[in-house]
Design a protein around this motif. Structure first.
Motif, short mmCIF file in Angstrom:
data_model
loop_
_atom_site.label_atom_id
_atom_site.label_comp_id
_atom_site.label_asym_id
_atom_site.label_seq_id
_atom_site.Cartn_x
_atom_site.Cartn_y
_atom_site.Cartn_z
N ASP A 62 0.97 -1.15 -0.14
CA ASP A 62 0.04 0.01 0.04
C ASP A 62 0.89 1.22 -0.02
O ASP A 62 0.28 2.43 0.11
N LEU A 63 2.30 1.17 -0.37
CA LEU A 63 2.92 2.43 -0.13
C LEU A 63 3.08 3.04 0.95
O LEU A 63 3.51 4.22 1.17
N GLY A 64 3.16 2.12 2.39
CA GLY A 64 3.11 2.89 3.23
C GLY A 64 4.43 3.20 3.87
O GLY A 64 4.92 4.15 4.62
N SER A 65 5.48 2.24 3.32
CA SER A 65 6.96 2.41 3.94
C SER A 65 7.67 1.74 2.61
O SER A 65 7.08 0.82 1.92
N GLU A 102 9.00 6.42 5.48
CA GLU A 102 7.43 6.27 5.66
C GLU A 102 6.48 7.10 4.96
O GLU A 102 6.96 8.45 4.78
N ALA A 103 5.44 6.89 4.17
CA ALA A 103 4.72 7.69 3.42
C ALA A 103 4.25 8.71 4.34
O ALA A 103 3.74 8.71 5.49
N LEU A 104 4.30 10.05 3.68
CA LEU A 104 3.96 11.19 4.25
C LEU A 104 2.45 11.40 4.63
O LEU A 104 1.45 10.83 3.88
N ALA A 148 -4.91 6.74 2.48
CA ALA A 148 -4.45 7.69 1.22
C ALA A 148 -2.99 7.82 1.20
O ALA A 148 -2.41 8.25 2.12
N ARG A 149 -2.45 8.26 0.07
CA ARG A 149 -0.94 8.69 -0.21
C ARG A 149 -0.88 10.04 -0.73
O ARG A 149 -1.71 10.46 -1.48
#
Length: 221
Positions: free
Chosen positions: A140-143, A157-159, A168-169
């Motif tokens: 999920d592109l969290g990190s 880590e995702a902003l 959401a990203r």
């Protein structure tokens, strides 16, 4: 750089696609991505490519990693920069044919976007070696993270923030300065680790800019 006519007759058809990210010295978001001067006038950091799927002629490249340490002063995208240096690390799991293919693609000799990026960045390569490159990314592109034990560590880590919907990203499109080329989407993060000690590159910090961008290249056109 090999000329276009020679490239098209001697370089096989190739394609690589996957994940790229960086951790760098700049504040969030890195101005370089918007083709502006770095936050402090110069930038240095880690760039990582994970090839999810790829081939160079008959040579499969799936699952292999490439990592570059780099630094420069000024605006790379305006070609108003100097003191541009790099060190290249190629996944030690690659066999001889895979190593040769990766060097051709990422060195720019096989054409496509890497050749253009090499011309723009004009980096002097301090060294190249084959190394154990650890790579991880959340679905999920969290990190995302990468490491060469004892030498390089890049983790982010995702902003997010109080108005970011859960899960959401924070993303950008139509980037003026994308290291993976036109047409990709950047997911912004903050580095939780950014360390290097190799080939004269030495830094250790956290809290600065990071971004993830996919890449999808084909050549030799």
């Amino acid at each position: 750089m090999t000329d276009t006519a020679e490239t098209t007759t001697t370089i096989p058809r190739w394609h690589v696609a996957g994940d790229w990210f960086d951790t760098c010295k700049c504040n969030v978001p890195c101005p370089c991505t918007f083709a502006q001067l770095p936050t402090f006038g110069d930038c240095e950091g880690v760039m990582v490519w994970h090839i999810r799927e790829g081939s160079y002629g008959d040579v499969a490249l799936d699952g292999l990693n490439v990592l570059i340490l780099g630094s420069f002063t000024g605006n790379v995208w305006a070609r108003q920069h100097s003191d541009a240096y790099a060190a290249l690390f190629i996944d030690e799991r690659a066999d001889e044919a895979q190593r040769g293919a990766i060097q051709m693609i990422f060195g720019g000799q096989a054409g496509s976007w890497p050749a253009e990026f090499a011309r723009i960045s004009a980096m002097e390569v301090r060294g190249m070696e084959f190394a154990p490159i650890e790579f991880q990314i959340d679905d999920d592109l969290g990190s995302w993270s990468a490491a060469i034990p004892g030498r390089v560590e890049a983790r982010a880590e995702a902003l997010t923030g109080p108005t970011t919907p859960e899960g959401a990203r924070v993303q950008s499109t139509n980037l003026p300065g994308s290291e993976t080329g036109p047409g990709q989407v950047a997911t912004w993060g903050r580095a939780t680790a950014d360390r290097a000690d190799a080939y004269g590159f030495m830094w250790s910090r956290e809290g600065q800019s990071s971004k993830h961008i996919t890449f999808d290249w084909a050549g030799p056109d």
